[in-house]
Design an enzyme around this catalytic site. Structure first.
Site, PDB file in Angstrom:
ATOM      1  N   ALA A   8       0.845  -1.209   0.000  1.00 57.77           N
ATOM      2  CA  ALA A   8       0.000   0.000   0.000  1.00 57.77           C
ATOM      3  C   ALA A   8       0.871   1.247   0.000  1.00 57.77           C
ATOM      4  CB  ALA A   8      -0.931  -0.024   1.215  1.00 57.77           C
ATOM      5  N   ALA A  10       3.697   3.833  -2.244  1.00 58.72           N
ATOM      6  CA  ALA A  10       3.468   4.874  -3.244  1.00 58.72           C
ATOM      7  C   ALA A  10       2.761   4.319  -4.491  1.00 58.72           C
ATOM      8  CB  ALA A  10       4.809   5.505  -3.620  1.00 58.72           C
ATOM      9  N   GLY A  12       1.347   1.224  -4.976  1.00 56.15           N
ATOM     10  CA  GLY A  12       0.122   0.484  -4.659  1.00 56.15           C
ATOM     11  C   GLY A  12      -1.058   1.419  -4.408  1.00 56.15           C
ATOM     12  N   ASP A  32      -0.919  -4.671   3.126  1.00 54.79           N
ATOM     13  CA  ASP A  32       0.473  -4.302   3.410  1.00 54.79           C
ATOM     14  C   ASP A  32       0.898  -5.012   4.689  1.00 54.79           C
ATOM     15  OD1 ASP A  32       2.293  -1.760   2.216  1.00 54.79           O
ATOM     16  OD2 ASP A  32       2.907  -2.483   4.203  1.00 54.79           O
ATOM     17  N   ARG A  82      14.063   1.798  -5.519  1.00 56.14           N
ATOM     18  CA  ARG A  82      15.473   2.200  -5.530  1.00 56.14           C
ATOM     19  C   ARG A  82      15.625   3.656  -5.071  1.00 56.14           C
ATOM     20  NH1 ARG A  82      17.383   2.991 -11.875  1.00 56.14           N
ATOM     21  NH2 ARG A  82      15.305   3.406 -12.736  1.00 56.14           N
ATOM     22  N   ARG A  88      17.641  -0.853 -10.844  1.00 54.15           N
ATOM     23  CA  ARG A  88      16.532  -1.701 -10.371  1.00 54.15           C
ATOM     24  C   ARG A  88      17.055  -3.087  -9.968  1.00 54.15           C
ATOM     25  NH1 ARG A  88      14.736   0.971 -15.001  1.00 54.15           N
ATOM     26  NH2 ARG A  88      12.803   2.172 -14.848  1.00 54.15           N
ATOM     27  N   ASN A  95      13.759  -7.949  -2.738  1.00 51.77           N
ATOM     28  CA  ASN A  95      12.427  -8.087  -3.334  1.00 51.77           C
ATOM     29  C   ASN A  95      12.060  -9.506  -3.761  1.00 51.77           C
ATOM     30  OD1 ASN A  95      12.068  -5.447  -2.778  1.00 51.77           O
ATOM     31  ND2 ASN A  95      12.095  -4.698  -4.887  1.00 51.77           N
ATOM     32  N   VAL A 118       4.774  -5.863 -10.411  1.00 51.26           N
ATOM     33  CA  VAL A 118       5.301  -4.498 -10.549  1.00 51.26           C
ATOM     34  C   VAL A 118       6.671  -4.372  -9.864  1.00 51.26           C
ATOM     35  CG1 VAL A 118       4.816  -2.050 -10.069  1.00 51.26           C
ATOM     36  CG2 VAL A 118       2.939  -3.591 -10.628  1.00 51.26           C
ATOM     37  N   ASN A 120      10.364  -4.437  -8.558  1.00 48.04           N
ATOM     38  CA  ASN A 120      11.593  -4.522  -9.364  1.00 48.04           C
ATOM     39  C   ASN A 120      12.637  -5.427  -8.743  1.00 48.04           C
ATOM     40  OD1 ASN A 120      11.420  -2.936 -11.764  1.00 48.04           O
ATOM     41  ND2 ASN A 120      11.196  -1.113 -10.472  1.00 48.04           N
ATOM     42  N   ASP A 148       6.722   2.468 -19.754  1.00 48.43           N
ATOM     43  CA  ASP A 148       7.824   2.960 -20.589  1.00 48.43           C
ATOM     44  C   ASP A 148       7.283   3.572 -21.883  1.00 48.43           C
ATOM     45  OD1 ASP A 148       9.413   1.908 -18.590  1.00 48.43           O
ATOM     46  OD2 ASP A 148       9.683  -0.007 -19.616  1.00 48.43           O
ATOM     47  N   ARG A 151       5.991   7.005 -21.171  1.00 49.63           N
ATOM     48  CA  ARG A 151       7.112   7.957 -21.048  1.00 49.63           C
ATOM     49  C   ARG A 151       7.696   8.285 -22.428  1.00 49.63           C
ATOM     50  NH1 ARG A 151       9.617   5.050 -15.739  1.00 49.63           N
ATOM     51  NH2 ARG A 151       8.377   6.193 -14.203  1.00 49.63           N
ATOM     52  N   HIS A 175      12.653  -3.918 -18.777  1.00 50.75           N
ATOM     53  CA  HIS A 175      12.322  -2.728 -17.981  1.00 50.75           C
ATOM     54  C   HIS A 175      13.560  -2.383 -17.146  1.00 50.75           C
ATOM     55  CE1 HIS A 175       9.922   0.232 -15.976  1.00 50.75           C
ATOM     56  NE2 HIS A 175      10.129  -0.317 -14.798  1.00 50.75           N
TER      57      HIS A 175
END
Ligand SMILES: NC(=O)C1=CN([C@@H]2O[C@H](COP(=O)(O)OP(=O)(O)OC[C@H]3O[C@@H](n4cnc5c(N)ncnc54)[C@H](O)[C@@H]3O)[C@@H](O)[C@H]2O)C=CC1
Ligand SMILES: O=C([O-])CC(=O)C(=O)O
Length: 308
Positions: A8, A10, A12, A32, A82, A88, A95, A118, A120, A148, A151, A175
């Site tokens: 939960a 940033a 999420g 979380d 990161r 990443r 992770n 999601v 990394n 990506d 962006r 990614h």
């Protein structure tokens, strides 16, 4: 449609917010490990419902997976982001363990779930989910290419000095800061190739800014981005919920497509109610193919660090 978002933090919370705002899901369960955190985020978001006009119910859970039961889609954003100067790939040690524990518990409560990875390094985390579970490959989607590509379009519009809605384009490959392959040759402004408007130098600069898009934001913010990542995830969840069969580049388990095997890697696919409906193979130029293959080799090296 019930969606679980694990983590939960940033990304999420942003993802839960965009899903709720689009109002296509009955329920979003935010989970979380931090005591009370997901409940707090869920309550705060629910207090935006009357203001923002959505009926999606958002519930929070501190590590209680029974609340995630029978989810149609689960998004895994749990893990550390990161810091400036990091790649990443450096996040793998922390992770990988988190993603493995999380996905095992998700599947135990939602055997038919479609998982969107999601955390990394995402291509390797998607591969880990494939190896650690019996989830069919059409139900494991790594999110990277959708972000990506957004962006890429942002950078193209900036160079073209035009609205972003005029621009179309796609990023395939890894990614990672060096492994993205922006398909400049195929990018267009209202169907007109961007190569007609931008010089080779401008296009090379757009491609490079796209590749380091995440690192640029990490430097500015002191941690990695969340709005565009959350929006990209919500677009994938919506494509599944509404069976859109919309095309996104996603990190998918490949068995021969694009000449690759036993790897999760960014390729275009149609996303619908079954998750991955179809992988779309497009003809790559020699240069694109070389960069694509080189990036795949680097992902394989990172995958080699997993304890499988
Ligand atoms: N694939 C992509 O395009 C993107 C990936 N990311 C990645 O997403 C991940 C999350 O980023 P942020 O949300 O910014 O980080 P964050 O630190 O804000 O949130 C992560 C949350 O995960 C929770 N968490 C940790 N271990 C857990 C566990 N075992 N079970 C449940 N929750 C757990 C933490 O308590 C924290 O609230 C990072 O790995 C980041 O690199 C971020 C942006 C884009
Ligand atoms: O840059 C990061 O570490 C987070 C991420 O994957 C992105 O924003 O593309």
């Amino acid at each position: 449609m019930k969606v679980t978002v694990v983590g939960a933090g940033a990304v999420g919370a942003s993802c839960a917010e965009y899903i709720a705002m689009k109002d296509f899901a009955a329920e979003v369960c935010l989970l979380d490990i931090k005591e009370g955190f997901a409940e707090g985020k869920a309550m705060d978001l629910m207090q935006t419902a009357s203001l923002n006009g959505f009926d999606t119910k958002i519930v929070g859970s501190t590590n209680d997976y029974s609340k995630t039961a029978n989810s149609d889609v689960a998004v895994i954003t749990s893990g550390i982001p990161r810091k400036p100067g990091m790649t990443r790939e450096e996040l793998i040690g922390t992770n990988a363990n988190i993603v493995k524990t999380v996905v095992e518990q998700l599947v135990a409560h939602s055997p038919n779930v479609i998982v969107i990875v999601v955390s990394n390094p995402m291509d390797t985390m998607a591969y880990l989910v494939h190896k650690a579970t019996n989830i069919p490959k059409n139900r494991i989607i790594g999110m990277g290419g959708a972000l990506d590509s957004a962006r890429f379009k942002y950078r193209l519009a900036e160079a073209l000095e035009c609205p972003i809605s005029d621009v179309d384009g796609m990023v395939i490959g890894a990614h990672s800061d060096t492994g993205m392959v922006p398909l400049t040759r195929l990018a267009s402004r209202n169907g007109v190739p961007v190569t007609q408007f931008l010089s080779d130098e401008q296009l090379a600069s757009v491609a490079q800014e796209t590749r380091v898009g995440g690192a640029t934001l990490t430097k500015l913010l002191g941690t990695s981005a969340w709005y565009a990542p959350g929006a990209a995830v919500s677009a994938l969840v919506q494509a599944i919920a509404c069976d859109q069969k919309k095309m996104f580049p996603c990190s998918l388990y490949l068995e021969g497509e694009y000449g690759l095997n036993d790897i999760c890697f960014g390729v275009p696919a149609l996303i619908g109610k079954n998750g991955v409906e179809e992988i779309i193979e497009i003809e790559l130029s020699d240069d694109e193919r070389a960069k694509f293959n080189e990036a795949a080799e680097k992902v394989r090296e990172v995958n080699g660090a997993l304890n499988l």
